[in-house]
Design a protein around this motif. Structure first.
Motif, PDB file in Angstrom:
ATOM      1  N   GLU A  99       0.863  -1.194   0.000  1.00  0.00           N
ATOM      2  CA  GLU A  99       0.000   0.000   0.000  1.00  0.00           C
ATOM      3  C   GLU A  99       0.888   1.230   0.000  1.00  0.00           C
ATOM      4  O   GLU A  99       0.584   2.223   0.652  1.00  0.00           O
ATOM      5  CB  GLU A  99      -0.865   0.020   1.273  1.00  0.00           C
ATOM      6  N   PHE A 100       2.015   1.128  -0.656  1.00  0.00           N
ATOM      7  CA  PHE A 100       3.030   2.167  -0.529  1.00  0.00           C
ATOM      8  C   PHE A 100       3.653   2.451  -1.904  1.00  0.00           C
ATOM      9  O   PHE A 100       4.846   2.289  -2.116  1.00  0.00           O
ATOM     10  CB  PHE A 100       4.095   1.681   0.479  1.00  0.00           C
ATOM     11  N   ALA A 101       2.800   2.872  -2.839  1.00  0.00           N
ATOM     12  CA  ALA A 101       3.281   3.174  -4.195  1.00  0.00           C
ATOM     13  C   ALA A 101       4.245   4.362  -4.150  1.00  0.00           C
ATOM     14  O   ALA A 101       4.026   5.269  -3.352  1.00  0.00           O
ATOM     15  CB  ALA A 101       2.095   3.525  -5.087  1.00  0.00           C
ATOM     16  N   PRO A 102       5.305   4.390  -4.932  1.00  0.00           N
ATOM     17  CA  PRO A 102       5.631   3.412  -5.981  1.00  0.00           C
ATOM     18  C   PRO A 102       6.537   2.273  -5.505  1.00  0.00           C
ATOM     19  O   PRO A 102       7.040   1.523  -6.321  1.00  0.00           O
ATOM     20  CB  PRO A 102       6.381   4.286  -6.991  1.00  0.00           C
ATOM     21  N   PHE A 103       6.719   2.129  -4.180  1.00  0.00           N
ATOM     22  CA  PHE A 103       7.650   1.099  -3.699  1.00  0.00           C
ATOM     23  C   PHE A 103       7.042  -0.298  -3.734  1.00  0.00           C
ATOM     24  O   PHE A 103       7.688  -1.252  -4.136  1.00  0.00           O
ATOM     25  CB  PHE A 103       8.161   1.456  -2.301  1.00  0.00           C
ATOM     26  N   GLU A 104       5.775  -0.392  -3.260  1.00  0.00           N
ATOM     27  CA  GLU A 104       5.065  -1.671  -3.383  1.00  0.00           C
ATOM     28  C   GLU A 104       3.578  -1.378  -3.374  1.00  0.00           C
ATOM     29  O   GLU A 104       3.082  -0.651  -2.528  1.00  0.00           O
ATOM     30  CB  GLU A 104       5.419  -2.690  -2.276  1.00  0.00           C
ATOM     31  N   TYR A 105       2.890  -1.939  -4.360  1.00  0.00           N
ATOM     32  CA  TYR A 105       1.448  -1.725  -4.485  1.00  0.00           C
ATOM     33  C   TYR A 105       0.883  -2.853  -5.337  1.00  0.00           C
ATOM     34  O   TYR A 105       1.649  -3.635  -5.928  1.00  0.00           O
ATOM     35  CB  TYR A 105       1.154  -0.347  -5.100  1.00  0.00           C
ATOM     36  N   LYS A 113      14.431   4.870 -12.815  1.00  0.00           N
ATOM     37  CA  LYS A 113      13.791   5.570 -13.938  1.00  0.00           C
ATOM     38  C   LYS A 113      12.389   5.056 -14.199  1.00  0.00           C
ATOM     39  O   LYS A 113      11.502   5.804 -14.577  1.00  0.00           O
ATOM     40  CB  LYS A 113      14.635   5.373 -15.212  1.00  0.00           C
ATOM     41  N   LYS A 114      12.218   3.750 -13.988  1.00  0.00           N
ATOM     42  CA  LYS A 114      10.914   3.140 -14.245  1.00  0.00           C
ATOM     43  C   LYS A 114       9.849   3.687 -13.288  1.00  0.00           C
ATOM     44  O   LYS A 114       8.694   3.845 -13.673  1.00  0.00           O
ATOM     45  CB  LYS A 114      11.053   1.618 -14.088  1.00  0.00           C
ATOM     46  N   TYR A 115      10.245   4.012 -12.056  1.00  0.00           N
ATOM     47  CA  TYR A 115       9.243   4.395 -11.052  1.00  0.00           C
ATOM     48  C   TYR A 115       9.234   5.874 -10.670  1.00  0.00           C
ATOM     49  O   TYR A 115       8.280   6.351 -10.080  1.00  0.00           O
ATOM     50  CB  TYR A 115       9.413   3.543  -9.792  1.00  0.00           C
ATOM     51  N   PHE A 116      10.317   6.600 -10.974  1.00  0.00           N
ATOM     52  CA  PHE A 116      10.355   8.010 -10.536  1.00  0.00           C
ATOM     53  C   PHE A 116      10.562   8.980 -11.703  1.00  0.00           C
ATOM     54  O   PHE A 116      11.222   8.668 -12.638  1.00  0.00           O
ATOM     55  CB  PHE A 116      11.460   8.216  -9.492  1.00  0.00           C
ATOM     56  N   ALA A 126       3.497  10.315  -1.037  1.00  0.00           N
ATOM     57  CA  ALA A 126       2.752  11.577  -0.934  1.00  0.00           C
ATOM     58  C   ALA A 126       2.606  12.217  -2.308  1.00  0.00           C
ATOM     59  O   ALA A 126       1.522  12.673  -2.680  1.00  0.00           O
ATOM     60  CB  ALA A 126       3.463  12.530   0.028  1.00  0.00           C
ATOM     61  N   LYS A 127       3.690  12.202  -3.076  1.00  0.00           N
ATOM     62  CA  LYS A 127       3.644  12.787  -4.435  1.00  0.00           C
ATOM     63  C   LYS A 127       2.594  12.073  -5.279  1.00  0.00           C
ATOM     64  O   LYS A 127       1.903  12.680  -6.086  1.00  0.00           O
ATOM     65  CB  LYS A 127       5.015  12.662  -5.106  1.00  0.00           C
ATOM     66  N   LYS A 128       2.505  10.747  -5.109  1.00  0.00           N
ATOM     67  CA  LYS A 128       1.500   9.973  -5.866  1.00  0.00           C
ATOM     68  C   LYS A 128       0.095  10.432  -5.497  1.00  0.00           C
ATOM     69  O   LYS A 128      -0.758  10.588  -6.365  1.00  0.00           O
ATOM     70  CB  LYS A 128       1.629   8.479  -5.554  1.00  0.00           C
TER      71      LYS A 128
END
Ligand code: GLN
Length: 240
Positions: free
Chosen positions: A34-40, A237-240, A182-184
């Motif tokens: 529940e912590f995009a973009p790290f794990e979702y 690069k893929k996630y940020f 938070a940015k997400k």
């Protein structure tokens, strides 16, 4: 006789080779998706930066990781009770947690931010949260940061989206959360914004049990390689 010995030794060697090929080290991993973009979750699959990093570590080390999704505040207890052997969850390596688990070298630097609905000009520092109702997630570093602010009214939530919903409904004045998730959240909203206040940096790291030093050394070596060979930057690069 000699032939038989030779044959047997060839057999023994090939048996050993096949065992080492098939007997992959399996490591059970706990995360909180529940912590995009790290794990979702995406189509019921756990995905994200941490999962890609884990896959890259798997390629380097040959370790097979099996990931389980659980509540964030259950992750370290699950590690201690051996329900999982490793935790990767955008988890900050705090001194408090370091007392009970062993952390890898940091793999990402983040900070806590304050999310408000509309601009709140009174916010120049975290201390200005005094007198305000502030939503945090139970057991997150944001929880400890806000709990230390004198006069701040801490409202604990089990999930970030619930805190954001309460903020949108005007039930609370702010939410304190890690910078990237938070940015997400603000990206999906016209009214939510991040207050521009200074915050201390914190390091995300992978956790294992205190006596699993060999495992964490393997992981540190793999991450160092992944950083050196460009794989880490690709995942970034893929996630940020
Ligand atoms: N970095 C924060 C912490 O360690 C939040 C992590 C998370 O929610 N996955 O408490």
């Amino acid at each position: 006789m000699k032939k038989i010995v030779k044959l047997l030794s060839v057999l023994a060697v090939s048996l050993l080779v096949s065992i080492s090929v098939f007997a992959k080290q399996v490591v059970y991993v706990g995360t909180n998706a529940e912590f995009a973009p790290f794990e979702y979750l995406e189509k019921n699959q756990i995905v994200g930066f941490d999962i890609d990093l884990l896959n890259a570590i798997s390629k380097e080390t040959g370790i097979e990781f099996k990931v389980k999704d659980m509540a964030f505040d259950g992750l370290l207890p699950a590690l201690q009770t051996k329900k999982v052997d490793l935790v990767i969850a955008g988890m900050t390596a705090t001194p408090e947690r370091q007392k009970t688990v062993l952390f890898s070298k940091p793999y990402f630097t983040a900070k806590q931010v304050i999310i408000t609905k509309g601009e709140d000009k009174s916010l120049k520092s975290f201390d200005n949260l005094a007198g305000k109702k502030v939503g945090v997630m139970l057991g997150f570093t944001g929880d400890s940061v806000v709990s230390e602010i004198k006069g701040a009214k801490v409202e604990r939530f089990n999930a970030a989206y619930a805190a954001i919903m309460a903020l949108n409904q005007g039930k609370i004045d702010a939410v304190v959360l890690d910078s990237e998730p938070a940015k997400k959240y603000i990206a999906n909203s016209k009214q939510l914004m991040i207050a521009n206040v200074p915050a201390e940096e914190e390091d995300y790291a992978i956790a294992v049990r205190k006596n699993d030093k060999a495992l964490i050394e393997k992981i540190d070596a793999a991450v160092a390689k992944i950083k050196a060979n460009g794989e880490y930057d690709k995942i970034l690069k893929k996630y940020f």
